[in-house]
Design a protein around this motif. Structure first.
Motif, mmCIF file in Angstrom:
data_model
loop_
_atom_site.group_PDB
_atom_site.id
_atom_site.type_symbol
_atom_site.label_atom_id
_atom_site.label_comp_id
_atom_site.label_asym_id
_atom_site.label_seq_id
_atom_site.Cartn_x
_atom_site.Cartn_y
_atom_site.Cartn_z
ATOM 1 N N ARG A 1 4.434 10.114 4.843
ATOM 2 C CA ARG A 1 4.343 8.698 4.448
ATOM 3 C C ARG A 1 5.714 8.034 4.457
ATOM 4 N N CYS A 2 6.738 8.763 4.022
ATOM 5 C CA CYS A 2 8.096 8.193 4.042
ATOM 6 C C CYS A 2 8.446 7.781 5.469
ATOM 7 N N GLY A 3 8.135 8.646 6.438
ATOM 8 C CA GLY A 3 8.446 8.352 7.843
ATOM 9 C C GLY A 3 7.681 7.147 8.350
ATOM 10 N N VAL A 4 6.418 6.999 7.931
ATOM 11 C CA VAL A 4 5.585 5.885 8.409
ATOM 12 C C VAL A 4 6.086 4.553 7.831
ATOM 13 N N ILE A 5 6.538 4.585 6.577
ATOM 14 C CA ILE A 5 6.915 3.341 5.881
ATOM 15 C C ILE A 5 8.273 2.808 6.334
ATOM 16 N N GLU A 6 9.182 3.718 6.648
ATOM 17 C CA GLU A 6 10.569 3.321 6.935
ATOM 18 C C GLU A 6 10.689 2.262 8.024
ATOM 19 N N GLY A 7 11.488 1.234 7.738
ATOM 20 C CA GLY A 7 11.778 0.212 8.738
ATOM 21 C C GLY A 7 10.640 -0.767 8.984
ATOM 22 N N ARG A 8 9.566 -0.696 8.182
ATOM 23 C CA ARG A 8 8.404 -1.546 8.458
ATOM 24 C C ARG A 8 8.313 -2.763 7.533
ATOM 25 N N GLY A 9 9.152 -2.868 6.538
ATOM 26 C CA GLY A 9 9.064 -4.001 5.612
ATOM 27 C C GLY A 9 9.878 -5.183 6.124
ATOM 28 N N PHE B 1 0.819 -1.220 0.000
ATOM 29 C CA PHE B 1 0.000 0.000 0.000
ATOM 30 C C PHE B 1 0.850 1.267 0.000
ATOM 31 N N GLY B 2 1.989 1.201 0.732
ATOM 32 C CA GLY B 2 2.791 2.412 0.909
ATOM 33 C C GLY B 2 3.490 2.872 -0.367
ATOM 34 N N LEU B 3 4.127 1.936 -1.085
ATOM 35 C CA LEU B 3 4.911 2.358 -2.254
ATOM 36 C C LEU B 3 4.032 2.931 -3.376
ATOM 37 N N PRO B 4 2.868 2.320 -3.680
ATOM 38 C CA PRO B 4 2.006 2.967 -4.697
ATOM 39 C C PRO B 4 1.564 4.354 -4.248
ATOM 40 N N ALA B 5 1.333 4.541 -2.938
ATOM 41 C CA ALA B 5 0.908 5.861 -2.448
ATOM 42 C C ALA B 5 2.037 6.878 -2.614
ATOM 43 N N LEU B 6 3.273 6.454 -2.319
ATOM 44 C CA LEU B 6 4.419 7.362 -2.516
ATOM 45 C C LEU B 6 4.557 7.727 -3.991
ATOM 46 N N ALA B 7 4.411 6.720 -4.854
ATOM 47 C CA ALA B 7 4.552 6.972 -6.298
ATOM 48 C C ALA B 7 3.473 7.943 -6.767
ATOM 49 N N GLU B 8 2.263 7.812 -6.235
ATOM 50 C CA GLU B 8 1.166 8.698 -6.637
ATOM 51 C C GLU B 8 1.437 10.133 -6.154
ATOM 52 N N ASP B 9 1.943 10.281 -4.912
ATOM 53 C CA ASP B 9 2.300 11.621 -4.416
ATOM 54 C C ASP B 9 3.356 12.251 -5.329
ATOM 55 N N LEU B 10 4.340 11.441 -5.689
ATOM 56 C CA LEU B 10 5.406 11.968 -6.559
ATOM 57 C C LEU B 10 4.862 12.358 -7.922
ATOM 58 N N ARG B 11 3.905 11.568 -8.416
ATOM 59 C CA ARG B 11 3.306 11.904 -9.718
ATOM 60 C C ARG B 11 2.659 13.290 -9.648
ATOM 61 N N GLU B 12 1.951 13.540 -8.544
ATOM 62 C CA GLU B 12 1.283 14.837 -8.407
ATOM 63 C C GLU B 12 2.311 15.964 -8.315
ATOM 64 N N LEU B 13 3.401 15.713 -7.596
ATOM 65 C CA LEU B 13 4.433 16.759 -7.495
ATOM 66 C C LEU B 13 5.135 16.979 -8.830
#
Ligand code: SF4
Length: 425
Positions: free
Chosen positions: A361-369, A332-344
């Motif tokens: 989102r970067c902070g929430v995802i880090e270290g969780r995989g 869920f996290g990586l597609p959301a990051l990619a979508e944010d980047l697309r908008e930017l």
């Protein structure tokens, strides 16, 4: 004997065709080696060339100290990134040097089996390795059994725990490894996994010793390393360079843009480095001080005319597709990051809110995989926000930067080429 102070080393004798066993023995004659291999590897200071840069002798010691009659040596030549070509170049030039190193390592840990892993999507390299194994078996050489394995190509397939899982279950899934270093197992037997370039260097150190190896490189990062260079360059290339060479000298030697906007270091889970830092020595120590890394030996150059946010979005989108989707941060996290980047990158009604959400989102995802795949993506994105701050400022003001309208892209991602029709909105 090849000279210690000159290059190429692991590509010595390479002519565009793989050296036969006879040619290999002529090019790399064997000399008397003082001390054990582990002692030589420790004195040489060899670190893994696959990305993690872990001291090779410590990995060898760890497996050598395990009590088991079923140990395995695994050569990892999967190269999961589209910009990586060093292992395939090496195996297409000096396959026997890689196999020598694997045999030295197998003897040091007491392994009876060596698995050489090459992506099946690369049939030429598979053929070269097959042929080299066949040449050795025709000689009736004793020693560990050499076996070729060809998993399907994917980004995570080269992650060492995913590769071992594939060898066990034919599934390229990274394994959760809370304790490091973690002992990976094949059929319950401890496995030593080393990258193909690492094995080739072991093949040289096993012949010529630690002092020979240290004649190139720096005290902290000895030896040479292979670099896959692409992006703003006429033709992507693989170079062997001494560790400690300046980034600028590597770009010049490879014929890349010598005055770029930025360089992607370490691969798609690496970090961007501004073109102002080209005098930095190519070592993990020097790059690490700038938040960058040698990683898997990948450098992608982007010119001043490119938009760094667009390039980063392309990578993030591809990395989101490449996850094994077994953990929430990836699924869920990586597609959301990619979508944010697309908008930017391509325009948003509220870029400030998008940027704040992306950073959170970067902070929430880090270290969780379970593996470091998502951490690589967040590191890349955070470096992009710093290095491409000027582009970002343009985008925050609701205007495209100079590269936003360009349809030319530099980071090699073949699978996305058909989809590259996005423009600034
Ligand atoms: S973090 Fe991502 S790539 Fe790694 S194991 Fe989990 S889902 Fe797979």
């Amino acid at each position: 004997m090849i000279a210690a102070t000159t290059l190429p080393r692991v590509l010595h004798g390479a002519s565009g065709r793989p050296l036969t066993l006879e040619q290999h023995e002529e090019a790399f004659s064997m000399t008397e080696r003082p001390g054990t291999l582990v002692e030589q590897l420790e004195a040489a200071g060899l670190t893994g060339r696959g990305g993690a840069a872990f001291p090779t002798y410590r990995k060898v010691q760890l497996i050598a100290n395990q009590r088991s009659h079923h140990k395995f040596m695994v050569v990892n030549a999967m190269e999961g990134e589209p910009a990586a070509h060093k292992d395939q170049t090496l195996l297409s030039s000096n396959p026997h040097l890689v196999l020598d190193g694997a045999e030295f390592l197998a003897a040091a840990i007491g392994a009876k089996n060596i698995a050489i892993c090459v992506a099946r999507d690369n049939p030429k390299v598979v053929h070269h390795v097959q042929r080299a194994i066949h040449e050795r078996s025709r000689r009736g050489r004793r020693g560990p059994k050499l076996e070729l394995h060809a998993p399907p190509w994917r980004y995570v397939a080269g992650e060492e725990s995913a590769l071992v899982h594939w060898l066990n279950n034919h599934e390229s899934l990274p394994q959760y490894r809370p304790d490091r270093p973690h002992i990976l197992r094949i059929d319950n037997g401890p496995a030593l996994v080393d990258n193909a370039e690492t094995c080739a260097n072991v093949g040289l150190i096993g012949r010529f010793g630690a002092d020979w190896f240290r004649a190139l490189g720096t005290a902290e990062s000895p030896g040479s390393t292979l670099v896959s260079l692409s992006g703003a360059i006429t033709r992507p290339t693989v170079l062997e360079v001494p560790l400690g060479a300046s980034l600028r000298s590597i770009l010049v030697a490879g014929g890349a843009d010598p005055d770029p906007q930025a360089v992607l270091t370490g691969g798609y889970g690496g970090a961007w480095l501004s073109g102002d830092h080209l005098d930095t020595p190519y070592t993990n120590q020097a790059l690490g001080a700038l938040g960058a890394t040698v990683g898997a030996g990948i450098l992608v150059v982007i010119p001043k005319s490119a938009c760094g946010l667009v390039e980063t979005h392309r990578i993030a989108r591809w990395m989101a597709n490449e996850s094994a989707r077994q953990c929430g941060p990836c699924a869920f996290g990586l597609p959301a990051l990619a979508e944010d980047l697309r908008e930017l990158a391509y325009g948003s009604r509220d870029p400030r809110a998008v940027l704040a959400r992306l950073v959170e989102r970067c902070g929430v995802i880090e270290g969780r995989g379970a593996c470091r795949h998502p951490d690589g993506v967040t590191r890349l994105i955070k470096s992009a926000l710093e290095v491409f701050a000027t582009d970002l400022n343009h985008h925050m003001l609701g205007a495209p930067c100079v590269g936003s309208g360009s349809t030319r892209h530099y980071v090699p991602i073949p699978a996305l080429e058909r989809e590259e029709e996005m423009v600034w909105e």
